[in-house]
Design a protein around this motif. Structure first.
Motif, PDB file in Angstrom:
ATOM      1  N   ILE A  17      -0.015  -0.455   9.203  1.00 23.74           N
ATOM      2  CA  ILE A  17      -0.970  -1.413   8.656  1.00 23.74           C
ATOM      3  C   ILE A  17      -1.051  -1.263   7.140  1.00 23.74           C
ATOM      4  O   ILE A  17      -1.187  -2.230   6.405  1.00 23.74           O
ATOM      5  CB  ILE A  17      -2.360  -1.200   9.311  1.00 23.74           C
ATOM      6  CG1 ILE A  17      -2.311  -1.613  10.780  1.00 23.74           C
ATOM      7  CG2 ILE A  17      -3.432  -1.998   8.570  1.00 23.74           C
ATOM      8  CD1 ILE A  17      -3.538  -1.235  11.555  1.00 23.74           C
ATOM      9  N   SER A  18      -0.960  -0.030   6.698  1.00 21.97           N
ATOM     10  CA  SER A  18      -1.152   0.208   5.265  1.00 21.97           C
ATOM     11  C   SER A  18       0.109  -0.031   4.445  1.00 21.97           C
ATOM     12  O   SER A  18       0.133   0.281   3.272  1.00 21.97           O
ATOM     13  CB  SER A  18      -1.620   1.633   5.055  1.00 21.97           C
ATOM     14  OG  SER A  18      -0.568   2.520   5.339  1.00 21.97           O
ATOM     15  N   CYS A  19       1.129  -0.550   5.085  1.00 20.67           N
ATOM     16  CA  CYS A  19       2.376  -0.791   4.360  1.00 20.67           C
ATOM     17  C   CYS A  19       2.123  -1.604   3.103  1.00 20.67           C
ATOM     18  O   CYS A  19       1.539  -2.673   3.142  1.00 20.67           O
ATOM     19  CB  CYS A  19       3.371  -1.543   5.241  1.00 20.67           C
ATOM     20  SG  CYS A  19       4.398  -0.447   6.211  1.00 20.67           S
ATOM     21  N   GLN A  20       2.582  -1.093   2.004  1.00 17.84           N
ATOM     22  CA  GLN A  20       2.380  -1.792   0.749  1.00 17.84           C
ATOM     23  C   GLN A  20       3.559  -2.710   0.467  1.00 17.84           C
ATOM     24  O   GLN A  20       4.618  -2.591   1.066  1.00 17.84           O
ATOM     25  CB  GLN A  20       2.234  -0.772  -0.374  1.00 17.84           C
ATOM     26  CG  GLN A  20       1.019   0.113  -0.203  1.00 17.84           C
ATOM     27  CD  GLN A  20       0.960   1.169  -1.272  1.00 17.84           C
ATOM     28  OE1 GLN A  20       1.974   1.620  -1.775  1.00 17.84           O
ATOM     29  NE2 GLN A  20      -0.237   1.583  -1.617  1.00 17.84           N
ATOM     30  N   GLN A  21       3.343  -3.585  -0.471  1.00 16.39           N
ATOM     31  CA  GLN A  21       4.431  -4.459  -0.881  1.00 16.39           C
ATOM     32  C   GLN A  21       5.463  -3.652  -1.664  1.00 16.39           C
ATOM     33  O   GLN A  21       5.183  -2.567  -2.162  1.00 16.39           O
ATOM     34  CB  GLN A  21       3.879  -5.589  -1.751  1.00 16.39           C
ATOM     35  CG  GLN A  21       2.934  -6.520  -1.009  1.00 16.39           C
ATOM     36  CD  GLN A  21       2.458  -7.665  -1.885  1.00 16.39           C
ATOM     37  OE1 GLN A  21       3.071  -7.992  -2.888  1.00 16.39           O
ATOM     38  NE2 GLN A  21       1.354  -8.289  -1.491  1.00 16.39           N
ATOM     39  N   GLN A  22       6.632  -4.220  -1.763  1.00 16.19           N
ATOM     40  CA  GLN A  22       7.709  -3.538  -2.490  1.00 16.19           C
ATOM     41  C   GLN A  22       7.524  -3.701  -3.994  1.00 16.19           C
ATOM     42  O   GLN A  22       7.085  -4.744  -4.468  1.00 16.19           O
ATOM     43  CB  GLN A  22       9.058  -4.135  -2.092  1.00 16.19           C
ATOM     44  CG  GLN A  22       9.456  -3.841  -0.652  1.00 16.19           C
ATOM     45  CD  GLN A  22       9.700  -2.361  -0.415  1.00 16.19           C
ATOM     46  OE1 GLN A  22      10.401  -1.715  -1.177  1.00 16.19           O
ATOM     47  NE2 GLN A  22       9.077  -1.824   0.623  1.00 16.19           N
ATOM     48  N   MET A  23       7.880  -2.676  -4.712  1.00 14.28           N
ATOM     49  CA  MET A  23       7.786  -2.753  -6.156  1.00 14.28           C
ATOM     50  C   MET A  23       8.899  -3.657  -6.687  1.00 14.28           C
ATOM     51  O   MET A  23      10.058  -3.512  -6.276  1.00 14.28           O
ATOM     52  CB  MET A  23       7.924  -1.357  -6.756  1.00 14.28           C
ATOM     53  CG  MET A  23       7.662  -1.328  -8.240  1.00 14.28           C
ATOM     54  SD  MET A  23       7.471   0.333  -8.883  1.00 14.28           S
ATOM     55  CE  MET A  23       9.175   0.829  -9.018  1.00 14.28           C
ATOM     56  N   PRO A  24       8.589  -4.588  -7.583  1.00 17.68           N
ATOM     57  CA  PRO A  24       9.641  -5.466  -8.109  1.00 17.68           C
ATOM     58  C   PRO A  24      10.700  -4.665  -8.861  1.00 17.68           C
ATOM     59  O   PRO A  24      10.405  -3.626  -9.462  1.00 17.68           O
ATOM     60  CB  PRO A  24       8.893  -6.381  -9.081  1.00 17.68           C
ATOM     61  CG  PRO A  24       7.460  -6.245  -8.736  1.00 17.68           C
ATOM     62  CD  PRO A  24       7.283  -4.885  -8.157  1.00 17.68           C
TER      63      PRO A  24
END
Lengths: 368, 493
Positions: A17-24
């Protein structure tokens, strides 16, 4: 054992659930652009002679606002470290030999993106350096549900370094010369005879062209209100125009209100008995010197100081002659309380698409 | 007497504010951290690690604690968007109810009021929290926040030697800028936490807990005077998207998890050791209404993610206390903190800020019972911090290393059998102040407190703290903080 399974499952679920977005992978701040500005300085003859415009004023406009830069001695502007955005870039310089000629050019909707290099050229063309521009148009009406739209005004700006005089100038609405009658449309040069046709309203400042009774000081605004009263008393979301500089007054109307505290532009067409009203979302407006008052055969383009066509849709046709302005302005939605303003005070490159922007609220007598 | 007490309680209720872990005793003794033995400052998984499962063992008696508090800050040493000073008032009620084998219940509620005096432009509640985004207007004005907070914790022993617990917290605040844009803020924060702790080898405890937090800050600037006020969405420090109109709205949504573990060992006589570690991934999103003018007749409207920030926080901390003899206790502390974040402009998928802060802390201290009436404490703490910041959008790269020192002293004097007087002093020296940006920064903290019984079942602990912080570069800047609280503890509940 069962408990441990539950625990592990809970941890995995929560971790997912806590998966963050990928860093650009691309970072901001690495955009680079090289803009070359050249201008046609030809005065005699038809063959354009382009020279690099050194120290030309370059106006960058984007969602981050306006930024002003200058070209170097070779007419080149190097942009580094600016934020990535879609830019409209316009350049202007007074003709090196003739101060009454302005060299203007622009680039529209140029993506300057971090990690990429943009190289482009602005080709500036000659326009009359009149010193006065229509700077703001507020015509769509305030937020309301009673079809109130009488708080419209137009703002002029003296972008020159000298005092200009409004004596005898005319402010016009063009809505005639209709394509439905098989014509080119309002503001177009019907018959290709060097004038623009379709004048519906022509209101005039007092006096005659050349007189010097109504000074317009440099770097100042003049607000032209259709009705110069405090419209907030009618609609709370409206604006106070009781201190406008000028008011349109139709002396042939029996109902037009006149604020005695505000000087008038008066109607030159006795067949028109309504106040100076314009389209909420589309119209053609022109400011002229007043040297040509014979509207029936069109207004000489040489007398035009500034003009703009605003439209209600990107698919709307352009009618205003390209010598006055080469594109159109997408206007504000009706009854939205929004206003149309030049991005930079008086910033006129004869390209409405890049010169203008929509404001969320009108700003009579000042720039955003 | 009862009427007077009721008035006092009413006054306290109206005037107070405080957090769950308000510790009046050590607050009056210079905030000694690890050298002093205190019931609210133990090394257990609950006090040290915040694991609700150990509440059952940590709190063996019922009580009700009522804590009004006051805080004020002022001075010219501040960040760009800080207020000229903050006034905080609040009241907290914290009750512990032991239910025997059924478990232990903790209930906390507070009502807080904060006035940010002449707050400079920012409309965000927490302006400097590591995101590359500011939300401001163009004016300065008082900004006040107020609202309640509730925390409920329950802990029990489902199986002998195994402890379970959970907590739920909810905070709601509404904010109002009192002039110009009349910006309103609705801030809410909800937290859920669950933990387990197992007692093994008779004197060792191992605990794990997980916490989920979710907050939202909705900001709306709505006033006809917005014709003169511009609201700006900053990306970085220099570039912003300006908006005028009415209304202008923005939302900041945050969520995160904390995975914690604790290890506690106490030999029952002299040595106790607490070890705890936390890992917290979280993120923050700025949502804006997105309006597209398709034509004069149609306007599309949606809420889109304008910006995004990701955070990763990790810490591991060790505390230990050793009783050399009946009078002398030595303590040691070691901590490692890693805080990493990056921010992007979502619509463009461009990284605009990345920062990494590492901090290592080492501390040593001792408390000494100099006489039956006098307890003295002394602590020294050294910390080494490194900051690596790349604010790409502003082309601003920063690399700072700071070695900092803190010296804490505190004393408690037993005036009579039940009346205690306390005082403390801290001196801090920072090479670089990572928050406010000063160099060679000195801080002085003075504290005093008193504890005494009012009736058989009612005791009072009060503390007062004054802090002054000033850097040498730039000079002539300082900031002061004054805070105080009174804890009334009712022993039966």
């Amino acid at each position: 054992m069962k408990f441990h399974k539950i625990l592990i499952t809970a941890v995995i679920v929560t971790a997912l659930i806590s998966c963050q977005q990928q860093m650009p992978v691309t970072s901001e701040g690495n955009a680079r652009a090289k803009i070359v500005v050249i201008g046609d300085t030809t005065v005699v003859g038809n063959t354009p002679v382009y020279i690099p415009l050194k120290n030309a004023k370059v106006i960058l406009s984007s969602e981050y606002g306006i930024s002003i830069r200058y070209t170097d001695s070779e007419g080149i502007l190097i942009l580094e470290g600016i934020p990535s955005s879609t830019y409209s870039i316009s350049a202007r310089l007074t003709h090196p030999k003739y101060s009454n000629i302005l060299l203007v050019g622009s680039l529209n909707n140029k993506e300057i993106i971090s990690g990429k290099v943009l190289e482009d050229t602005i080709k500036a063309v000659q326009v009359a350096n009149t010193g006065i521009a229509i700077n703001e148009i507020y015509a769509c009406g305030p937020l309301n549900n009673i079809y109130f739209m009488y708080d419209l005004y137009f703002e002029l700006y003296n972008y020159s370094e000298e005092v200009k005089y409004l004596d005898g100038m005319t402010f016009m609405r063009f809505s005639g010369n209709s394509p439905s009658d098989g014509k080119k449309g309002p503001g177009a040069d019907e018959g290709d005879d060097g004038d623009i046709d379709g004048v519906t309203y022509m209101f005039k400042f007092p006096g005659k062209p050349g007189e010097k009774n109504h000074p317009f000081y440099p770097k100042t605004f003049q607000v032209l209100a259709t009705t110069a009263i405090n419209h907030k008393k009618s609609v709370a979301t409206s604006i106070d125009l009781s201190k406008a500089d000028w008011e349109f007054y139709n002396q042939f109307s029996v109902a037009d209100f006149d604020n005695p505290q505000v000087p008038n532009l008066i109607n030159t067409r006795s067949d028109r008995t309504a106040d100076f009203l314009v389209g909420l979302t589309s119209d053609v407006l022109v400011l002229a010197s007043g040297t040509d008052l014979v509207w029936e055969d069109g207004i000489d383009i040489s007398s035009v100081i500034d003009g703009v066509q605003y439209v209600s849709s990107t698919t709307s046709r352009k009618y205003l002659d390209t010598r006055v302005d080469k594109s159109v302005l997408l206007g504000a939605p009706k009854y939205s309380g929004k206003s149309m303003q030049r991005r930079e005070p008086g910033g006129d490159s004869n390209d409405a698409m890049s010169d203008w922007e929509i404001l969320n609220a009108p700003t009579p007598g000042k720039q955003k | 007497m009862l009427r007077s007490l009721a008035k006092l309680l009413l006054l306290i209720f109206l005037l107070s504010n405080i957090s769950l872990a308000q510790i009046s005793r050590v607050a009056g003794m210079g905030d000694l951290k690890f050298s002093i033995v205190d019931r609210d400052l133990s090394l257990s998984p609950y006090d040290f690690g915040g694991n609700p499962a150990w509440l059952f063992m940590d709190e063996q008696e019922s009580y009700l604690k009522i804590t009004p508090a006051y805080g004020n800050s002022w001075g010219n040493y501040r960040q760009k968007y800080d207020s000229e000073g903050n006034t905080n008032l609040g009241s907290a009620f914290h009750g512990i109810k032991t239910l025997g084998d059924l478990g232990t219940f903790s209930g906390f509620t507070s009502y807080n009021y904060e006035n940010r005096r002449n707050n400079y432009r920012t409309l965000k509640k927490d302006t400097y929290n590591g995101e590359a985004f500011h939300f401001t207007d163009t004016t300065a004005s008082d900004f006040r926040y107020m609202g309640p907070k509730v925390v409920l914790i329950y802990s029990w022993e489902p199986i002998e030697g195994l402890y379970a617990g959970g907590s739920v917290a909810y905070e709601l605040m509404d904010g109002l800028k009192e002039k110009y844009s009349y910006a309103k803020t609705i801030y809410r924060n909800a937290e859920l936490q669950a933990g387990l702790a197992v007692n093994f080898m008779h004197n060792a405890v191992f605990g794990v807990d997980v916490k989920y937090s979710d907050s939202q800050e909705a900001i709306e600037a709505q006033d006809v005077n917005l014709l003169d006020v511009e609201v700006r969405h900053y990306r970085g420090d220099n570039y912003y998207v300006g908006k005028r109109g009415s209304p202008i709205t923005s939302k900041i949504k945050k969520q995160g998890f904390t995975f914690g573990s604790q290890l506690f060992w106490d030999d029952g006589e002299k040595l106790s050791i607490g070890l705890q570690s936390n890992y917290t991934p979280s993120d923050s999103r700025v949502l804006k209404p997105f309006t597209t003018t398709v034509s004069s007749m149609t306007t599309s409207f949606d809420e889109v993610e304008d910006s995004y920030a990701a955070f990763e926080f990790f810490d591991v901390q060790l505390k230990t206390q050793y009783k050399l003899d009946d009078d002398l206790t030595v303590g040691a502390y070691a901590g490692y903190f890693s805080d990493y974040s990056w921010s992007k402009i979502s619509l463009k998928e461009l990284l605009i800020w990345e920062w990494d802060i590492k901090k290592t802390v080492l501390g040593l201290g001792a408390s000494y019972q100099a006489s039956p009436s006098l307890l003295l404490g002394l602590e020294y703490e050294f910390s080494h911090s490194s900051v690596d910041s790349s604010k790409y959008i502003d082309n601003l790269l920063l690399n700072i290393v700071s070695n900092d020192h803190v010296l804490r002293t505190g004393a408690e004097y037993k005036l009579t059998d039940e009346v205690f007087l306390r005082c403390g002093f801290n001196y801090g020296a920072k090479e670089h102040d990572l928050i406010y940006g000063g160099k060679d920064c000195n801080s002085y903290k003075y504290s005093a407190g008193i504890g005494f019984p009012l009736f058989d079942l009612l005791t009072i602990d009060a503390s007062l703290q004054y802090i002054n912080v000033s850097p040498k570069k730039p000079d002539n800047f300082s900031r002061s903080y004054l805070s105080g609280n009174i804890s009334l503890t009712v022993q039966a509940f």
